[in-house]
Design an enzyme around this catalytic site. Structure first.
Site, PDB file in Angstrom:
ATOM      1  N   LYS A 178       0.885  -1.100   0.044  1.00  0.00           N
ATOM      2  CA  LYS A 178      -0.037  -0.051  -0.015  1.00  0.00           C
ATOM      3  C   LYS A 178       0.878   1.161  -0.274  1.00  0.00           C
ATOM      4  O   LYS A 178       1.416   1.524   0.993  1.00  0.00           O
ATOM      5  CB  LYS A 178      -1.086   0.144   1.021  1.00  0.00           C
ATOM      6  CG  LYS A 178      -2.266   0.595   0.968  1.00  0.00           C
ATOM      7  CD  LYS A 178      -2.198   2.257   0.895  1.00  0.00           C
ATOM      8  CE  LYS A 178      -2.069   2.865   2.317  1.00  0.00           C
ATOM      9  NZ  LYS A 178      -1.733   4.234   2.053  1.00  0.00           N
ATOM     10  N   GLU A 252       8.995   1.366  11.547  1.00  0.00           N
ATOM     11  CA  GLU A 252      10.212   2.336  11.406  1.00  0.00           C
ATOM     12  C   GLU A 252       9.682   3.683  11.297  1.00  0.00           C
ATOM     13  O   GLU A 252       8.929   4.173  10.349  1.00  0.00           O
ATOM     14  CB  GLU A 252      11.064   2.096  10.170  1.00  0.00           C
ATOM     15  CG  GLU A 252      12.755   2.732  10.029  1.00  0.00           C
ATOM     16  CD  GLU A 252      12.519   4.251   9.539  1.00  0.00           C
ATOM     17  OE1 GLU A 252      12.216   5.209  10.091  1.00  0.00           O
ATOM     18  OE2 GLU A 252      12.380   4.165   8.448  1.00  0.00           O
ATOM     19  N   CYS A 286      13.957  10.545   7.740  1.00  0.00           N
ATOM     20  CA  CYS A 286      13.386  10.340   9.173  1.00  0.00           C
ATOM     21  C   CYS A 286      14.712  10.403   9.922  1.00  0.00           C
ATOM     22  O   CYS A 286      14.478  10.687  11.116  1.00  0.00           O
ATOM     23  CB  CYS A 286      12.841   8.944   9.250  1.00  0.00           C
ATOM     24  SG  CYS A 286      13.873   7.691   8.417  1.00  0.00           S
ATOM     25  N   GLU A 384       9.200  16.242  15.491  1.00  0.00           N
ATOM     26  CA  GLU A 384      10.013  16.096  14.229  1.00  0.00           C
ATOM     27  C   GLU A 384       9.245  17.018  13.120  1.00  0.00           C
ATOM     28  O   GLU A 384       8.061  16.982  12.972  1.00  0.00           O
ATOM     29  CB  GLU A 384       9.619  14.578  13.584  1.00  0.00           C
ATOM     30  CG  GLU A 384      10.192  14.370  12.238  1.00  0.00           C
ATOM     31  CD  GLU A 384       9.938  12.936  11.921  1.00  0.00           C
ATOM     32  OE1 GLU A 384      10.907  12.228  11.475  1.00  0.00           O
ATOM     33  OE2 GLU A 384       9.114  12.415  12.229  1.00  0.00           O
TER      34      GLU A 384
END
Length: 482
Positions: A178, A252, A286, A384
């Protein structure tokens, strides 16, 4: 215009169950560059059914590791044939500078398939161990975990797909992929390459859609494992579902990594390294070191050097090889990044470069931005941002630097910058993170990658990445008497 009217399910291109369409928009000029069908829950059901069926077919389940390795290598061959086009397609979809895309989206996926093909050949599926009580032996088998739901984000779509797809196929699993709505087109191109390579029907299936499709897939009773890369918030929801279902999951997630600049660091070399370690893919990566920890004795010098780096980067068309910083993936992402810049100012941070939009008529661009006078508890130091925004934070001594680096909800990446590599290694051992680099940061396909704390669960890459797609079975044997 890349227009698709079908999903790839069970080895066939098939119309979606509904009539919804995903329009893919270029972040560089805000023009529609392609479209794909929007999958329904019925399409997910069909994809999972096809993947479960393929687990039992002789065309896949009956293959030896050597034969599966050959399938992966043929897949790699097909991806290599159009790797430049796939890289450009990613750049058009998410704004990734083409120089980054050529390596990350073009070259890396076939390389990962070849790496895991070699591991499939080298990894025995059974081993015999003598029992500790001396009464016979135990056969320990590695068996594929089953149907894998692979859910990937938009920032490195082809690479992060390969992180999951390559080891899953090497282990003998089947996959329902997906992709993110923003990068749906390249996922369908990947499926086309799989078809050309002759992957057996149902081994790879691609369903499209947003969070609702992903949620349905994660909880589907026919799925045996979930592999997800994305935000920590989404990862927590997925982890809750998999925990309730007792379903293996690899997550992750986000990061807010620190770059610790030591007082002996060569600042010229350091800022050259930070160009990729802190601002790769317009900050939409990331593991980036977006908190720059500088010794108080050299703080002003470090701020000036980092600001000089950011201010000198070329912002522009992602398809231009000279571009360092492209647009953010969407207008919503630009709004998010700009809200953090506003928060940084409101909390007393000083913008030393950037802070606004470049002079461009179209596109979702933000200038590379550097903040000074930032406290480690400030919003822009804790959360973040996922954009080209760096915060320079001062420290007193190395113990203080380590404490600041570890005072984070996250633990995914990080860097140490020093002229003494052994000193850097000693310091790296003290940082609470899943990965860290000394004087550079670059993932190693042969070593595990993943996070601690709110940065995730499990590891991808390396032999450990393959192990995540096996389940173990112990068979206890005792000889019979004549």
């Amino acid at each position: 215009m890349h227009a698709y009217d079908s999903l790839y399910i069970g080895g066939e291109w098939t119309r979606a169950g509904g009539d919804g369409v995903i329009d893919v928009v270029s972040p560089a000029d805000e023009e529609t560059i392609g479209a794909a069908p929007l999958a329904s829950t019925a399409d997910v059901d069909r994809a999972v059914t096809a993947a479960r069926r393929a687990l039992r077919t002789p065309e896949w389940a009956g293959l030896t590791p050597e034969q599966r390795a050959g399938v992966l290598e043929r897949f790699a061959d097909e991806l290599e044939k159009n790797q430049a086009d796939r890289a450009a397609l990613t750049s058009k979809q998410n704004g990734m500078p083409i120089a980054v895309a050529i390596a990350a989206e073009g070259t890396a996926p076939p390389g990962l398939l070849r790496y895991y093909a070699a591991l499939a050949r080298a990894t025995p599926l059974e081993e015999r161990r003598p029992r500790l009580d001396g009464a016979g032996e135990t056969v320990v088998r590695r068996e594929p975990v089953g149907v894998v739901a692979a859910i990937v984000p938009w920032n490195f779509p082809q690479t992060l797909t390969a992180f999951k797809l390559a080891p899953a196929l090497a282990a003998g699993c089947t996959v329902v992929l997906k992709p993110a709505p923003e990068t749906t087109l390249d996922a369908l191109e990947l499926a086309a390459a799989a078809e050309r390579a002759g992957l057996p029907a149902g081994v790879l299936n691609v369903v499209t859609g947003g969070a609702d499709v992903g949620e349905y897939l994660v909880a589907h009773p026919g799925v045996n494992k979930v592999a997800f890369t994305g935000s920590t918030a989404a990862g927590r929801k997925i982890g809750e579902v998999c925990g309730r279902l007792v379903r293996p999951v690899t997550l992750e997630l986000g990061g807010k990594s620190a770059a610790i600049v030591l007082d002996d660091a060569d600042l010229t070399a350091t800022v050259q390294g930070l160009a990729t370690c802190s601002l790769l893919n317009t900050g939409q990566t990331c593991y980036l070191s977006t908190r720059i920890l500088a010794p108080r004795s050299r703080y002003d010098e470090v701020v000036a050097a980092v600001a000089g780096l950011a201010g000198a980067l070329t912002v522009g068309d992602p398809l231009d090889p000279d571009t360092h910083v492209g647009p953010l993936v969407s207008s919503r992402q630009r709004d998010r990044v700009e809200s953090y810049i506003a928060a940084g100012k409101a909390e007393g941070g000083a913008v030393v470069t950037g802070g606004g939009r470049p002079d461009r008529d179209k596109g979702w661009f933000v200038q590379p931005t550097v903040f000074a006078n930032v406290d480690n508890d400030a919003t822009i130091a804790r959360e973040e941002i996922f954009g080209p925004v760096l915060a320079v934070i001062s420290y007193d001594d190395l113990d203080h630097a380590v404490a600041l680096a570890n005072a984070s909800d996250y633990g995914l990446g990080g860097t140490i910058w020093t002229s003494d590599a052994e000193k850097g290694l000693d310091l790296a051992r003290r940082v609470e993170t899943g990965s860290i680099g000394v004087n550079f940061f670059d993932l190693d396909a042969g070593a595990p990658f993943g996070g601690v704390k709110s940065s995730g669960i499990g590891r991808e890459l390396g032999p450990e990445g393959l192990s995540a797609y096996f389940q173990l079975k112990s068979i206890y044997l005792r000889g019979t008497s004549a």
